[in-house]
Design a protein around this motif. Structure first.
Motif, short mmCIF file in Angstrom:
data_model
loop_
_atom_site.label_atom_id
_atom_site.label_comp_id
_atom_site.label_asym_id
_atom_site.label_seq_id
_atom_site.Cartn_x
_atom_site.Cartn_y
_atom_site.Cartn_z
N ALA A 64 0.83 -1.21 0.00
CA ALA A 64 0.00 0.00 0.00
C ALA A 64 0.86 1.25 0.00
O ALA A 64 0.55 2.25 -0.68
CB ALA A 64 -0.93 -0.02 1.21
N THR A 65 1.99 1.21 0.76
CA THR A 65 2.89 2.36 0.79
C THR A 65 3.48 2.62 -0.59
O THR A 65 3.58 3.77 -1.05
CB THR A 65 4.01 2.12 1.82
OG1 THR A 65 3.43 1.88 3.10
CG2 THR A 65 4.93 3.31 1.89
N THR A 66 3.89 1.51 -1.27
CA THR A 66 4.42 1.66 -2.63
C THR A 66 3.37 2.26 -3.56
O THR A 66 3.66 3.16 -4.36
CB THR A 66 4.88 0.29 -3.15
OG1 THR A 66 5.87 -0.25 -2.26
CG2 THR A 66 5.47 0.42 -4.54
N SER A 67 2.16 1.74 -3.45
CA SER A 67 1.08 2.27 -4.28
C SER A 67 0.83 3.74 -3.98
O SER A 67 0.63 4.57 -4.89
CB SER A 67 -0.21 1.47 -4.06
OG SER A 67 -0.02 0.11 -4.42
N ILE A 68 0.87 4.07 -2.70
CA ILE A 68 0.65 5.46 -2.31
C ILE A 68 1.73 6.37 -2.87
O ILE A 68 1.47 7.46 -3.38
CB ILE A 68 0.56 5.57 -0.78
CG1 ILE A 68 -0.72 4.91 -0.27
CG2 ILE A 68 0.62 7.02 -0.33
CD1 ILE A 68 -0.81 4.81 1.23
N GLU A 69 3.01 5.88 -2.78
CA GLU A 69 4.11 6.67 -3.33
C GLU A 69 3.94 6.84 -4.83
O GLU A 69 4.21 7.92 -5.38
CB GLU A 69 5.44 6.00 -3.00
CG GLU A 69 5.79 5.99 -1.52
CD GLU A 69 5.91 7.40 -0.95
OE1 GLU A 69 6.31 8.31 -1.69
OE2 GLU A 69 5.57 7.58 0.24
N GLY A 84 3.50 10.23 -6.84
CA GLY A 84 4.26 10.66 -8.01
C GLY A 84 3.36 11.06 -9.16
O GLY A 84 3.60 12.08 -9.83
N GLN A 85 2.34 10.23 -9.40
CA GLN A 85 1.39 10.57 -10.47
C GLN A 85 0.67 11.87 -10.16
O GLN A 85 0.45 12.69 -11.06
CB GLN A 85 0.39 9.43 -10.64
CG GLN A 85 1.01 8.13 -11.12
CD GLN A 85 0.00 7.00 -11.22
OE1 GLN A 85 -1.19 7.21 -11.02
NE2 GLN A 85 0.47 5.79 -11.51
N ALA A 86 0.32 12.04 -8.90
CA ALA A 86 -0.36 13.28 -8.52
C ALA A 86 0.56 14.48 -8.73
O ALA A 86 0.13 15.54 -9.20
CB ALA A 86 -0.81 13.20 -7.06
#
Length: 300
Positions: A199-204, A208-210
């Protein structure tokens, strides 16, 4: 929690005896045998006190006696044992009365005196009491657990066995279940940590996309603002050009007006001062006059 125990015609107690223990905490029971000094304190009823509590609660003594086996053999009167208890959690108080000759099992509300469980039999009363106190096996093993020195000196395995006997529970099996639960909990924690890491990787990645989207947004906004500024500049330049053209047109019109006025004045100077009237054909009178003038000239 026991408050009071009374017994009559029960085991060694021929006369009614009462043991109030409410609020006493740890109680030391000692006996004195006044019949035989050689017996010391044996046979005076120390164990019978615990048996009275057991009989009132569970209908049997610590050594397993029940029914008429608990009746004092020197008495013909009814055997009655009563215990008053209070639930330390709810504060509810009740009184249990068990007897032989005749057989009876009754439960009363200690506050109101109202009888409870009127239609219940002995098994129902036993189940009701165990639900609010302790199971029979736990109570019995805890009461007879009087070898603390042996427990303190025993190795962990022997201590576990002794605790099993007191509680009526297999602590070793419970320990194995606890180990299994711990292993399961560790696996669940590892899975949770892995899920958190994912989840942390996805959040990061989302961050980045944001950030990239924010950059695109800012670039688009800057481009729009630049285009708007360029458009406004072009509009201002066009307005200035229009104003300049209008000024030039006004100048041209003024010059044209001046030229027209000059041309009009020059035309007025070129015209003759007297205008000749057009010749008219001579009339008959004019013709006669002209002839007369001509003939006089010849005569002269």
């Amino acid at each position: 929690m026991i408050q009071t125990v009374s017994a009559e015609n029960f085991l060694p107690f021929k006369r009614k005896v009462e043991f109030p223990v409410a609020g006493l905490g740890l109680v030391l029971v000692r006996g004195e045998n006044r019949v035989s000094s050689a017996a010391d304190s044996n046979g005076v009823g120390k164990s019978a006190l615990l048996s009275a509590i057991a009989f009132a609660r569970y209908g049997r003594t610590l050594c397993g006696r029940s029914a008429d086996e608990v009746v004092n053999r020197f008495s013909k009167g009814p055997c009655v044992v009563q215990a008053v208890e209070v639930d330390p959690l709810t504060g509810a108080a009740w009184s249990v009365i068990r007897g032989r000759r005749p057989s009876r099992v009754e439960v009363y509300d200690s506050v109101t005196g109202r009888r409870m469980l009127e239609d219940a039999d002995a098994k129902d009363v036993d189940a009701w009491i165990e639900e609010r106190t302790l199971p029979w096996s736990v109570f019995r093993n805890a009461v007879v657990f009087d070898r603390f020195e042996r427990f303190a000196k025993a190795d962990p395995a022997e201590q576990m066995r002794m605790l099993d006997a007191v509680q009526g529970v297999d602590f070793r099996a419970a320990l194995e279940r606890a180990k299994a639960w711990r292993a399961s909990a560790l696996d669940a924690a590892a899975s949770a940590r892995a899920a958190v890491a994912a989840a942390t990787t996805s959040i990061e990645s989302w961050r980045g996309q944001a950030a990239e989207l924010r950059g695109i947004k800012e670039s688009f906004r800057a481009d729009v603002q630049r285009r708007i500024a360029d458009q406004e500049a072009e509009e201002a330049e066009a307005r200035d050009a229009v104003q300049s053209a209008l000024k030039k047109l006004g100048s041209f019109r003024s010059a044209e007006l001046r030229l027209r006025m000059s041309w009009s004045r020059s035309r007025s100077f070129e015209q003759p001062t007297r205008t000749e009237s057009p010749r008219r054909p001579p009339s008959a009178f004019s013709a006669a006059t002209s002839s007369a003038r001509a003939s006089r000239s010849r005569t002269s």
